[in-house]
Design an enzyme around this catalytic site. Structure first.
Site, mmCIF file in Angstrom:
data_model
loop_
_atom_site.group_PDB
_atom_site.id
_atom_site.type_symbol
_atom_site.label_atom_id
_atom_site.label_comp_id
_atom_site.label_asym_id
_atom_site.label_seq_id
_atom_site.Cartn_x
_atom_site.Cartn_y
_atom_site.Cartn_z
ATOM 1 N N CYS A 83 -19.467 -17.847 -17.297
ATOM 2 C CA CYS A 83 -18.881 -18.178 -18.551
ATOM 3 C C CYS A 83 -17.373 -17.861 -18.523
ATOM 4 C CB CYS A 83 -19.470 -17.888 -19.604
ATOM 5 S SG CYS A 83 -19.280 -16.012 -20.139
ATOM 6 N N ASP A 137 10.638 8.859 2.591
ATOM 7 C CA ASP A 137 9.335 8.798 1.704
ATOM 8 C C ASP A 137 9.558 8.363 0.445
ATOM 9 O OD1 ASP A 137 7.470 9.851 0.116
ATOM 10 O OD2 ASP A 137 7.861 11.888 0.075
ATOM 11 N N PHE A 168 -5.524 0.591 3.366
ATOM 12 C CA PHE A 168 -6.870 0.179 3.759
ATOM 13 C C PHE A 168 -6.769 -0.167 5.385
ATOM 14 C CE2 PHE A 168 -7.572 -0.675 -0.697
ATOM 15 C CZ PHE A 168 -9.078 -0.416 -0.679
ATOM 16 N N ARG A 169 -5.505 -0.908 5.658
ATOM 17 C CA ARG A 169 -5.234 -1.292 6.971
ATOM 18 C C ARG A 169 -4.629 -0.467 7.893
ATOM 19 N NH1 ARG A 169 -6.457 -6.809 6.188
ATOM 20 N NH2 ARG A 169 -6.672 -7.463 4.173
ATOM 21 N N HIS A 198 -3.147 -10.065 -5.240
ATOM 22 C CA HIS A 198 -4.571 -9.577 -4.621
ATOM 23 C C HIS A 198 -5.412 -9.513 -5.756
ATOM 24 C CE1 HIS A 198 -2.595 -9.003 -0.411
ATOM 25 N NE2 HIS A 198 -2.697 -10.350 -0.842
ATOM 26 N N ASP A 218 -4.813 -1.865 -7.384
ATOM 27 C CA ASP A 218 -5.285 -0.523 -7.955
ATOM 28 C C ASP A 218 -5.094 -0.544 -9.472
ATOM 29 O OD1 ASP A 218 -2.424 -0.116 -7.912
ATOM 30 O OD2 ASP A 218 -2.765 0.916 -5.955
ATOM 31 N N CYS A 264 -23.400 -10.522 -17.478
ATOM 32 C CA CYS A 264 -22.797 -11.016 -18.624
ATOM 33 C C CYS A 264 -23.633 -10.905 -19.871
ATOM 34 C CB CYS A 264 -22.179 -12.049 -18.507
ATOM 35 S SG CYS A 264 -21.026 -12.901 -20.019
ATOM 36 N N CYS A 289 -25.443 -14.690 -21.669
ATOM 37 C CA CYS A 289 -25.308 -15.666 -20.563
ATOM 38 C C CYS A 289 -25.922 -15.333 -19.493
ATOM 39 C CB CYS A 289 -23.802 -15.565 -20.377
ATOM 40 S SG CYS A 289 -22.925 -16.232 -18.841
ATOM 41 N N ALA A 341 0.899 -1.193 0.078
ATOM 42 C CA ALA A 341 -0.169 -0.105 -0.038
ATOM 43 C C ALA A 341 0.860 1.132 -0.003
ATOM 44 C CB ALA A 341 -1.048 -0.080 1.067
#
Length: 252
Positions: free
Chosen positions: A121, A234, A22-23, A110, A93, A142, A154, A11
């Protein structure tokens, strides 16, 4: 001989480009734990409202509109110098793709928000096309015409290729990462707390193979003791610097 460098990003490389993590202490899920449900596969499959919320949230998220930062661009420079052999990322991302790194070097541990697929499908979609039509179709299904069903659509549920809670990691992602990380001359960890598994296990696996490790992260990680070099600066400044120095050393 050209030095081979494997990279694992987390991240921190994206927060340097303006995406909230997120964490972390100020992370999206730390402050709003209820929003973790956006990426819950059971809820997503169970009902239309949860799917619509998940799609809308993802479209409005900074993840979707973000642009690569200087750190992402530095890794493109490393690849162009012929030194990058793996870019395994815990981020979904798609900023490494947007920056211009080759898909054959990128392993999206991820998954990625850049592409989507039909869960029935397996038809592939560009997420941008789905996002563009989200107002007309808030619960995307779909449209692929199935020959064996007389060209009927589908109609399977579409989801982004992000790995949702309750789903397995993409096939072969860890194997490819282990393989390339253990064969590299160096492994760089950029902006990862190394708390999420199995992604974090790339570090001890590479260390055991005798690969020198650089960890560039603002905070400490549980694998700092395995690192030959720690950089607490940084990332937007420190990574381009490290890339330039490494390319220059290799040219000598």
């Amino acid at each position: 001989m050209t030095k081979k460098i494997a990279v694992l990003t987390g991240a921190g490389i994206s927060t340097s480009a303006g995406i909230p993590d997120f964490r972390g202490p100020d992370g999206v899920w730390t402050k709003h734990p209820d929003q973790m449900s956006v990426y819950d596969i059971d809820l997503f499959l169970r009902n239309k409202e949860d799917r619509e919320y998940s799609w809308r949230w993802q479209k409005e998220s900074p993840v979707w509109n973000a642009q690569p930062g200087t750190a992402h661009k530095a890794l493109v420079k490393l690849e162009k110098a012929g030194m990058l052999t793996l870019l395994a990322t815990q981020n979904f991302d798609a900023l490494h793709e947007k920056a211009g790194n080759s898909p054959d070097l990128i392993v999206n541990l991820h998954g990625t928000i850049g592409t989507s697929h039909c869960m029935k499908c397996h038809q592939k979609y560009d997420t941008a096309d789905i996002m563009a039509r989200l107002d007309e179709e808030p619960d995307p299904h779909c449209h692929r015409k199935l020959k064996y069903r007389g060209d009927m659509p589908c109609n399977g549920i579409i989801k982004t290729d992000v790995v949702y809670f309750g789903e397995a990691l993409p096939d072969g992602a860890m194997e490819k990462s282990y393989d390339r990380a253990t064969k590299a001359d160096e492994l760089w960890v950029i902006g990862s707390t190394l708390e999420v598994f199995p992604a974090a296990s790339i570090v001890p696996v590479a260390a055991q193979a005798g690969v020198p490790i650089t960890i560039m992260n603002m905070g400490r990680t549980q694998y700092d003791r395995l690192a030959t070099r720690l950089i607490h600066e940084d990332i937007a400044v420190a990574l381009p610097q490290l890339v330039d120095e490494t390319i220059a050393e290799n040219a000598e």
